[in-house]
Design a protein around this motif. Structure first.
Motif, PDB file in Angstrom:
ATOM      1  N   THR A  43       0.849  -1.191   0.000  1.00 57.80           N
ATOM      2  CA  THR A  43       0.000   0.000   0.000  1.00 57.80           C
ATOM      3  C   THR A  43       0.885   1.241   0.000  1.00 57.80           C
ATOM      4  N   VAL A  44       0.522   2.223  -0.823  1.00 59.72           N
ATOM      5  CA  VAL A  44       1.226   3.502  -0.869  1.00 59.72           C
ATOM      6  C   VAL A  44       0.257   4.609  -0.474  1.00 59.72           C
ATOM      7  N   ILE A  45       0.667   5.432   0.475  1.00 61.38           N
ATOM      8  CA  ILE A  45      -0.121   6.587   0.899  1.00 61.38           C
ATOM      9  C   ILE A  45       0.602   7.828   0.400  1.00 61.38           C
ATOM     10  N   GLY A  46       0.065   8.449  -0.653  1.00 56.41           N
ATOM     11  CA  GLY A  46       0.715   9.589  -1.286  1.00 56.41           C
ATOM     12  C   GLY A  46      -0.088  10.858  -1.114  1.00 56.41           C
ATOM     13  N   GLU A  47       0.544  11.883  -0.565  1.00 50.64           N
ATOM     14  CA  GLU A  47      -0.180  13.124  -0.290  1.00 50.64           C
ATOM     15  C   GLU A  47      -0.564  13.866  -1.569  1.00 50.64           C
ATOM     16  N   GLU A  48       0.287  13.806  -2.595  1.00 51.76           N
ATOM     17  CA  GLU A  48      -0.043  14.471  -3.850  1.00 51.76           C
ATOM     18  C   GLU A  48      -1.061  13.632  -4.613  1.00 51.76           C
ATOM     19  N   PRO A  49      -2.106  14.276  -5.166  1.00 48.28           N
ATOM     20  CA  PRO A  49      -3.128  13.499  -5.879  1.00 48.28           C
ATOM     21  C   PRO A  49      -2.678  13.008  -7.245  1.00 48.28           C
ATOM     22  N   SER A  50      -1.647  13.623  -7.810  1.00 48.11           N
ATOM     23  CA  SER A  50      -1.202  13.266  -9.149  1.00 48.11           C
ATOM     24  C   SER A  50      -0.414  11.967  -9.131  1.00 48.11           C
ATOM     25  N   ALA A  51      -0.253  11.390 -10.329  1.00 47.89           N
ATOM     26  CA  ALA A  51       0.591  10.208 -10.466  1.00 47.89           C
ATOM     27  C   ALA A  51       2.031  10.577 -10.121  1.00 47.89           C
ATOM     28  N   PRO A  52       2.856   9.610  -9.714  1.00 47.14           N
ATOM     29  CA  PRO A  52       4.261   9.930  -9.406  1.00 47.14           C
ATOM     30  C   PRO A  52       4.956  10.481 -10.641  1.00 47.14           C
ATOM     31  N   TYR A  53       5.889  11.396 -10.414  1.00 50.18           N
ATOM     32  CA  TYR A  53       6.560  12.069 -11.518  1.00 50.18           C
ATOM     33  C   TYR A  53       8.012  12.330 -11.175  1.00 50.18           C
ATOM     34  N   ASN A  54       8.776  12.648 -12.221  1.00 49.98           N
ATOM     35  CA  ASN A  54      10.200  12.930 -12.068  1.00 49.98           C
ATOM     36  C   ASN A  54      10.377  14.392 -11.669  1.00 49.98           C
ATOM     37  N   ARG A  55      10.660  14.616 -10.403  1.00 48.50           N
ATOM     38  CA  ARG A  55      10.777  15.979  -9.880  1.00 48.50           C
ATOM     39  C   ARG A  55      11.950  16.737 -10.505  1.00 48.50           C
ATOM     40  N   VAL A  56      12.951  16.019 -10.975  1.00 49.73           N
ATOM     41  CA  VAL A  56      14.127  16.650 -11.565  1.00 49.73           C
ATOM     42  C   VAL A  56      13.752  17.479 -12.798  1.00 49.73           C
ATOM     43  N   LEU A  57      12.661  17.099 -13.473  1.00 46.52           N
ATOM     44  CA  LEU A  57      12.286  17.747 -14.731  1.00 46.52           C
ATOM     45  C   LEU A  57      11.212  18.820 -14.574  1.00 46.52           C
ATOM     46  N   LEU A 109       7.929  23.840 -16.364  1.00 49.09           N
ATOM     47  CA  LEU A 109       7.688  25.268 -16.156  1.00 49.09           C
ATOM     48  C   LEU A 109       8.093  26.083 -17.375  1.00 49.09           C
ATOM     49  N   ALA A 110       9.175  25.702 -18.015  1.00 47.03           N
ATOM     50  CA  ALA A 110       9.637  26.425 -19.198  1.00 47.03           C
ATOM     51  C   ALA A 110       8.744  26.171 -20.413  1.00 47.03           C
ATOM     52  N   GLY A 111       7.881  25.151 -20.337  1.00 43.28           N
ATOM     53  CA  GLY A 111       7.023  24.829 -21.462  1.00 43.28           C
ATOM     54  C   GLY A 111       7.635  23.861 -22.436  1.00 43.28           C
ATOM     55  N   ARG A 112       8.772  23.271 -22.082  1.00 43.34           N
ATOM     56  CA  ARG A 112       9.434  22.340 -23.000  1.00 43.34           C
ATOM     57  C   ARG A 112       8.855  20.934 -22.902  1.00 43.34           C
ATOM     58  N   TYR A 113       8.337  20.581 -21.734  1.00 45.60           N
ATOM     59  CA  TYR A 113       7.701  19.285 -21.554  1.00 45.60           C
ATOM     60  C   TYR A 113       6.266  19.500 -21.081  1.00 45.60           C
ATOM     61  N   ALA A 114       5.362  18.681 -21.568  1.00 45.42           N
ATOM     62  CA  ALA A 114       4.026  18.621 -20.992  1.00 45.42           C
ATOM     63  C   ALA A 114       4.094  17.830 -19.687  1.00 45.42           C
ATOM     64  N   PRO A 115       3.220  18.122 -18.714  1.00 40.81           N
ATOM     65  CA  PRO A 115       3.305  17.425 -17.420  1.00 40.81           C
ATOM     66  C   PRO A 115       3.281  15.913 -17.529  1.00 40.81           C
ATOM     67  N   GLN A 116       2.524  15.374 -18.495  1.00 42.68           N
ATOM     68  CA  GLN A 116       2.434  13.919 -18.575  1.00 42.68           C
ATOM     69  C   GLN A 116       3.746  13.272 -19.008  1.00 42.68           C
ATOM     70  N   VAL A 117       4.634  14.050 -19.631  1.00 43.04           N
ATOM     71  CA  VAL A 117       5.913  13.497 -20.088  1.00 43.04           C
ATOM     72  C   VAL A 117       6.790  13.096 -18.908  1.00 43.04           C
ATOM     73  N   ILE A 118       6.677  13.795 -17.789  1.00 37.44           N
ATOM     74  CA  ILE A 118       7.563  13.509 -16.657  1.00 37.44           C
ATOM     75  C   ILE A 118       6.950  12.506 -15.685  1.00 37.44           C
ATOM     76  N   GLU A 119       5.777  11.955 -16.023  1.00 31.75           N
ATOM     77  CA  GLU A 119       5.191  10.940 -15.156  1.00 31.75           C
ATOM     78  C   GLU A 119       6.059   9.687 -15.131  1.00 31.75           C
ATOM     79  N   LEU A 120       6.164   9.081 -13.966  1.00 33.48           N
ATOM     80  CA  LEU A 120       6.892   7.830 -13.817  1.00 33.48           C
ATOM     81  C   LEU A 120       5.973   6.660 -14.149  1.00 33.48           C
ATOM     82  N   PRO A 121       6.537   5.486 -14.439  1.00 35.98           N
ATOM     83  CA  PRO A 121       5.683   4.333 -14.761  1.00 35.98           C
ATOM     84  C   PRO A 121       4.673   4.061 -13.659  1.00 35.98           C
TER      85      PRO A 121
END
Length: 454
Positions: free
Chosen positions: A42-56, A61-73
């Motif tokens: 079981t995973v209890i995650g405070e953020e409602p979004s799917a896990p993502y790569n925080r490094v990106l 923010l710069a508009g080079r990637y859409a948010p879904q691109v940095i989602e983790l599997p």
């Protein structure tokens, strides 16, 4: 212990935190167990979004990637992923976690991957008396929600101030400039990214930012935030309008980014009575002072070090997955057969850190594809970049090509380096350092030439 618990083939593992460390651990555990039995993970995650790569986040923010691109599997089948839920308390005696949705989750093994919170500096006017909400226009830069809020607020020509010139502040300033904002970067230290760069490399980085239209101020202390009430009908609402410096100078601002570092989230562990220093203290098995509870990632303190970087979080998650997947009792040995050698106990001995920042070329489209452009600006640092007496230092600098390379050599070993400019790849230098390999018997200057180091 109930009969249901006794019948389980694997312990119930509960992970608090759905960020990079928690997501990595879940993927590794799922792979090690060839799947997950219902109720076992079981995973209890405070953020409602799917896990993502925080490094990106800066690329989003710069508009080079859409948010879904940095989602983790996505987590594997059988994983009970509870997004948008906050763990409120740990009952160590009953082995249960109480959540803010009113539910409780029992565990046999608990993993704290609670991450870190952005540091909110003690600036005059940042909080109204008796209030804990930030003024409109003032944002930390830590989560995908922070990123979305900044992207929505940034406008071409709008005055923006980034407070903090570390890795995160530099990334945020450049991303806002890519959106057309008029950016001022205010940094209290003597030079940018002083934890990673020496003055020579920092000077080239400053030139690069200035060429993008970013106004950089170092040795600059911010004293306060000036706000206004935009609507008389809502007297409690506040909007930022300026940043006040210690020397009395005032910077107009409709957008302020707080990039002043992060602090490990240890409140849950502290309230549960675990051993806490700067982070949640763990041993070489990533185990806390309670043997049923582990900690990984930005919240963990191992041998006195809180790493706070994605590479260390992933390495810790990998080791802990092997620890948790290891059999708790040896397999039976047939009569007359020699016992198999016991497998080595997985241990975490620390991470050799390499920090890499690629500032993509301007003009890349705001799509889901990878950034494009002619010449990116790369930065990589690793190991100890401040020499000790007796160390050799080799340095090459070319201001016309915005290139800077420095390595520190101790005997026949590479102990650290700073590489800045169009690197293409960190290549042989980083591999030599990471493997603690003996340096070749070539002239030391050869380490920094294009064909020798890259």
């Amino acid at each position: 212990m109930t009969s249901t618990t006794r019948e389980r083939t694997a312990p119930r593992v509960v992970v608090i935190g759905g960020g990079m460390a928690g997501a990595r651990l879940v993927r590794q555990l799922t792979a090690a167990r060839a799947g997950v039995a219902p109720g076992a993970l079981t995973v209890i995650g405070e953020e409602p979004s799917a896990p993502y790569n925080r490094v990106l986040l800066a690329e989003v923010l710069a508009g080079r990637y859409a948010p879904q691109v940095i989602e983790l599997p996505a987590p594997g089948a059988g994983v009970d992923w509870r997004g948008g839920v906050r763990a409120e308390a740990i009952d160590r005696e009953a082995c249960r976690v109480r959540c803010d949705d009113g539910r409780e989750v029992g565990y046999d093994v608990l993993v704290l991957a609670t991450g870190a919170n952005p540091v909110l500096p003690p600036l005059r006017g940042l909080f109204a008396p008796g209030r804990h909400d930030l003024p409109d226009g003032v944002h930390p830069f830590r989560t995908l929600d922070d990123c979305r809020a900044l992207a929505a607020a940034a406008r071409p020509g709008g005055p923006a101030v980034v407070i903090g010139g570390g890795l995160l502040g530099v990334s945020a300033a450049r991303a806002l400039a890519a959106r057309g904002a008029q950016v001022v970067l205010a940094h209290q230290g003597e030079h940018l990214m002083e934890h990673q760069l020496d003055p020579g490399a920092a000077a080239l980085l400053r030139d690069h930012l200035t060429a993008l239209g970013i106004e950089v101020h170092t040795e600059c202390r911010v004293r306060g935030i000036e706000t206004a009430v935009p609507d008389a009908a809502e007297p409690t609402a506040r909007r930022v309008r300026a940043v006040e410096l210690a020397d009395g100078f005032r910077l107009d601002a409709e957008l302020v980014v707080l990039a002043c570092g992060v602090r490990p989230r240890t409140g849950l562990a502290d309230a549960a009575g675990l051993d806490v220093g700067r982070g949640i203290r763990v041993d070489d098995s990533l185990r806390t002072s309670d043997p049923r509870i582990h900690a990984v990632g930005d919240c963990a303190e191992h041998r006195g070090t809180v790493y706070g970087l994605a590479g260390a979080a992933q390495e810790q998650a990998d080791v802990l997955a092997r620890v948790l997947a290891a059999p708790t009792s040896p397999a039976p040995v047939p009569a007359g057969a020699a016992p198999a050698p016991e497998p080595a106990t997985p241990v975490y001995t620390g991470t050799r850190l390499l920090t890499r920042l690629t500032l993509a070329a301007e003009g890349a489209p705001a799509t889901g594809s990878a950034p494009t452009g002619s010449t990116p600006f790369d930065l990589a640092t690793f190991g100890r970049t401040t020499p000790l007496p007796g160390d050799d230092v080799i340095r090459l600098a070319d201001a016309t090509r915005t290139a800077y390379r420095k390595v520190v050599v101790r005997g026949d070993r590479l102990v650290g380096g700073i590489l800045l400019g169009d690197l293409g790849t960190v290549g042989a230098l980083a591999r030599t350092w990471e493997g603690d390999e003996q340096l070749p018997a070539a002239p030391l200057l050869h380490l920094l030439t294009t064909d020798g180091g890259f």
